[in-house]
Design a protein around this motif. Structure first.
Motif, PDB file in Angstrom:
ATOM      1  N   MET A   1      71.322 -33.332 -49.663  1.00 55.97           N
ATOM      2  CA  MET A   1      72.459 -33.697 -50.502  1.00 55.97           C
ATOM      3  C   MET A   1      72.989 -32.489 -51.266  1.00 55.97           C
ATOM      4  N   GLY A   2      72.084 -31.744 -51.879  1.00 60.83           N
ATOM      5  CA  GLY A   2      72.490 -30.625 -52.718  1.00 60.83           C
ATOM      6  C   GLY A   2      73.280 -29.561 -51.977  1.00 60.83           C
TER       7      GLY A   2
ATOM      8  N   ALA B   1      67.254 -36.469 -39.700  1.00 58.71           N
ATOM      9  CA  ALA B   1      67.222 -37.485 -40.758  1.00 58.71           C
ATOM     10  C   ALA B   1      68.278 -37.261 -41.830  1.00 58.71           C
ATOM     11  N   THR B   2      69.072 -38.300 -42.058  1.00 62.83           N
ATOM     12  CA  THR B   2      70.011 -38.288 -43.186  1.00 62.83           C
ATOM     13  C   THR B   2      69.388 -38.992 -44.389  1.00 62.83           C
ATOM     14  N   MET B   3      68.401 -39.832 -44.148  1.00 66.75           N
ATOM     15  CA  MET B   3      67.569 -40.446 -45.178  1.00 66.75           C
ATOM     16  C   MET B   3      66.204 -40.710 -44.558  1.00 66.75           C
ATOM     17  N   LYS B   4      65.204 -39.959 -45.004  1.00 66.86           N
ATOM     18  CA  LYS B   4      63.862 -40.117 -44.447  1.00 66.86           C
ATOM     19  C   LYS B   4      63.253 -41.447 -44.880  1.00 66.86           C
ATOM     20  N   VAL B   5      62.472 -42.029 -43.982  1.00 64.01           N
ATOM     21  CA  VAL B   5      61.828 -43.309 -44.273  1.00 64.01           C
ATOM     22  C   VAL B   5      60.948 -43.193 -45.513  1.00 64.01           C
ATOM     23  N   GLU B   6      60.209 -42.089 -45.657  1.00 61.20           N
ATOM     24  CA  GLU B   6      59.314 -41.938 -46.796  1.00 61.20           C
ATOM     25  C   GLU B   6      60.074 -41.874 -48.122  1.00 61.20           C
ATOM     26  N   VAL B   7      61.264 -41.287 -48.112  1.00 61.46           N
ATOM     27  CA  VAL B   7      62.093 -41.238 -49.320  1.00 61.46           C
ATOM     28  C   VAL B   7      62.690 -42.607 -49.595  1.00 61.46           C
ATOM     29  N   TRP B   8      63.075 -43.299 -48.543  1.00 63.65           N
ATOM     30  CA  TRP B   8      63.665 -44.631 -48.682  1.00 63.65           C
ATOM     31  C   TRP B   8      62.685 -45.618 -49.310  1.00 63.65           C
ATOM     32  N   GLN B   9      61.396 -45.417 -49.068  1.00 63.37           N
ATOM     33  CA  GLN B   9      60.380 -46.292 -49.652  1.00 63.37           C
ATOM     34  C   GLN B   9      60.475 -46.283 -51.177  1.00 63.37           C
TER      35      GLN B   9
ATOM     36  N   ASP C   1      74.844 -40.998 -65.851  1.00 63.13           N
ATOM     37  CA  ASP C   1      74.145 -41.683 -64.767  1.00 63.13           C
ATOM     38  C   ASP C   1      75.145 -41.919 -63.640  1.00 63.13           C
ATOM     39  N   CYS C   2      75.035 -41.131 -62.565  1.00 55.87           N
ATOM     40  CA  CYS C   2      76.053 -41.153 -61.499  1.00 55.87           C
ATOM     41  C   CYS C   2      75.431 -41.147 -60.102  1.00 55.87           C
ATOM     42  N   PRO C   3      74.709 -42.195 -59.704  1.00 52.13           N
ATOM     43  CA  PRO C   3      74.156 -42.232 -58.347  1.00 52.13           C
ATOM     44  C   PRO C   3      75.252 -42.183 -57.290  1.00 52.13           C
ATOM     45  N   LEU C   4      74.857 -41.790 -56.088  1.00 48.87           N
ATOM     46  CA  LEU C   4      75.809 -41.644 -54.986  1.00 48.87           C
ATOM     47  C   LEU C   4      75.558 -42.682 -53.906  1.00 48.87           C
ATOM     48  N   SER C   5      76.626 -43.165 -53.312  1.00 50.39           N
ATOM     49  CA  SER C   5      76.513 -44.010 -52.132  1.00 50.39           C
ATOM     50  C   SER C   5      76.889 -43.167 -50.924  1.00 50.39           C
ATOM     51  N   GLY C   6      75.938 -43.025 -49.991  1.00 48.43           N
ATOM     52  CA  GLY C   6      76.182 -42.222 -48.795  1.00 48.43           C
ATOM     53  C   GLY C   6      74.937 -41.470 -48.374  1.00 48.43           C
ATOM     54  N   THR C   7      74.903 -41.055 -47.136  1.00 44.32           N
ATOM     55  CA  THR C   7      73.768 -40.315 -46.583  1.00 44.32           C
ATOM     56  C   THR C   7      74.034 -38.809 -46.650  1.00 44.32           C
ATOM     57  N   GLY C   8      73.034 -38.032 -46.241  1.00 40.93           N
ATOM     58  CA  GLY C   8      73.212 -36.588 -46.183  1.00 40.93           C
ATOM     59  C   GLY C   8      74.323 -36.199 -45.220  1.00 40.93           C
ATOM     60  N   ALA C   9      74.417 -36.917 -44.093  1.00 41.53           N
ATOM     61  CA  ALA C   9      75.478 -36.637 -43.121  1.00 41.53           C
ATOM     62  C   ALA C   9      76.844 -36.952 -43.723  1.00 41.53           C
ATOM     63  N   GLN C  10      76.921 -38.027 -44.483  1.00 37.35           N
ATOM     64  CA  GLN C  10      78.179 -38.376 -45.135  1.00 37.35           C
ATOM     65  C   GLN C  10      78.533 -37.358 -46.220  1.00 37.35           C
ATOM     66  N   ALA C  11      77.503 -36.819 -46.877  1.00 32.78           N
ATOM     67  CA  ALA C  11      77.743 -35.795 -47.903  1.00 32.78           C
ATOM     68  C   ALA C  11      78.402 -34.566 -47.296  1.00 32.78           C
TER      69      ALA C  11
END
Length: 274
Positions: free
Chosen positions: A1-2, A211-219, A98-108
């Motif tokens: 993301m960064g 991976a745009t969102m790893k399973v381990e991070v999604w947990q 507080d500004c969370p994002l909606s989207g994956t790394g690929a979308q970023a």
């Protein structure tokens, strides 16, 4: 993301500095056109964006920051932890939004992110040019924490829709349909979803290593949403039904791969071999 956000901010004409504890990540920032610094305290900017993997990381950052600025906190974390960080920073005249994002790394990478903003409205208004530099849309949702609440709602849908997309692909493939045809035709009808569009290509290919969102991070996100819903006394039967599929993906060695790998889990359960 960064690194993806940095690339788009540089393209938008901003001077970007950045810090990460991993040297390789600082190299990513350099490739994005930014200027990596050797310590967080070396960053000098009116607006700082944080994208962090854990509450512990947020508290460490809050403890180290010293220069007066506005912080756009984009991580998905428990609200209580963000409030604690906000209070620490406010004592240093630093405003945390507080500004969370909606989207994956690929979308970023393609600036296809939505910002769920909350907190001090005057400070939020000042950050709008920055937000427009790395996102396609931003919403101000009111008091601090509302951004995270909206992110929990959005991610609950993502969790369900991702597994639903995988389930649909496996049903179609087991019935003898070509996965590319499923993606093209079903995705063009009433049953399509954003997750079907975003994760469908990986499910078609049966490859989840980019991976745009790893399973381990999604947990981590799943745990936060589940605990928040329980705290409010809200039943989440579909979300709860999706959770074991992600747990199975972890157990089957997909922890470092994209969450689209739930398709492989369901394929194995269905006895489907491509």
């Amino acid at each position: 993301m960064g690194s993806a956000m940095s690339t788009n901010l540089v393209k938008a004409g901003f001077v970007v500095q950045g810090y990460d504890i991993l040297p390789a990540r600082r190299d990513d920032l350099k490739k994005a056109g930014g200027s990596p610094v050797s310590a967080l305290t070396a960053i000098e900017a009116p607006v700082v964006i944080t994208s962090l993997p854990s509450a512990e990381a947020l508290h460490a950052v809050a403890g180290e920051m010293s220069a007066k600025c506005i912080v756009i906190e984009t991580s998905t974390l428990p609200i209580d932890d963000k409030i604690r960080a906000r209070d620490v920073l406010s004592r240093k005249s630093i405003t945390l939004l507080d500004c969370p994002l909606s989207g994956t790394g690929a979308q970023a990478r393609t600036k296809d992110l939505t910002v769920y903003g909350s907190g001090d409205q005057v400070a939020f208004e000042k950050t709008k040019p920055v937000l427009e530099g790395f996102s396609r849309a931003h919403y101000y949702l009111g008091e601090f924490g509302n951004g995270s609440k909206m992110k929990y709602v959005a991610n609950l849908l993502v969790a369900i829709h991702n597994v639903a997309a995988a389930e649909a692909f496996v049903l179609g493939m087991k019935a003898g349909l070509d996965p590319e045809t499923i993606y093209k035709v079903a995705g063009d009808g009433a049953g399509g979803s954003r997750m079907f569009q975003v994760r469908g290509p990986q499910m078609v290919a049966g490859r989840y290593d980019d991976a745009t969102m790893k399973v381990e991070v999604w947990q981590k996100d799943m745990k936060i949403i589940g605990e928040y819903a329980t705290k409010l006394g809200v039943p989440t039967p579909l979300f709860s039904a999706s959770a074991p599929v992600y747990t199975a993906a972890m157990a089957q060695g997909f922890d470092k791969q994209d969450t689209a790998a739930v398709c492989a889990v369901l394929e194995a359960m269905a006895g489907l071999k491509r």
